[in-house]
Write a protein that holds these residues in place. Structure first.
Motif: not given
Length: 119
Positions: A60-62, A78-82, A86-91, A99-104
């Motif tokens: 998803x990042x790429x 972005x919907x992610x379990x991560x 750092x992941x949230x900042x990067x996206x 940015x929404x965390x799983x499970x949505x």
């Protein structure tokens, strides 16, 4: 609205579809990886993209990086379990609208869509 749901898990894609509010009148296209997502986007199947981060072929990042490079106005949630900061900042730096965390949940979906002005 044309919605593209990108996740390697069919179950996760189904959960995202169930969380979509009726007022969105979504026409849904699904993709199992980033390359399929780019192909669907190029074919005109997406006004808003729900994107997982961890997928085979192209993550998803790429995918987000390539989408935003091609179309700075692409709307990507972005919907992610991560959920690491750092992941949230990067996206966000790559241009994700939300940015929404799983499970949505339907509530989290509505909050994200309201935040970016789609409902």
């Amino acid at each position: 609205m044309k919605v593209l749901i990108v996740d390697d898990s069919a179950m996760s894609r189904k959960l995202v579809m169930k969380a979509l509010p009726d007022e969105l009148n979504a026409v849904v296209t699904q993709a199992a990886n980033g390359q399929e997502a780019l192909d669907a986007y190029h074919a005109g199947h997406a006004e808003v993209i729900f994107l997982d981060l961890t997928m085979p072929v192209m993550d998803g990042f790429r995918t987000l990086e390539l989408l935003k490079r091609e179309d700075a106005n692409a709307v990507v949630i972005v919907i992610s379990a991560d959920i690491q900061p750092q992941a949230q900042q990067r996206v966000r730096e790559l241009g994700a609208a939300a940015f929404v965390k799983k499970p949505i949940t339907p509530e989290a979906m509505q909050a994200a869509l309201r935040q970016i002005g789609l409902i």
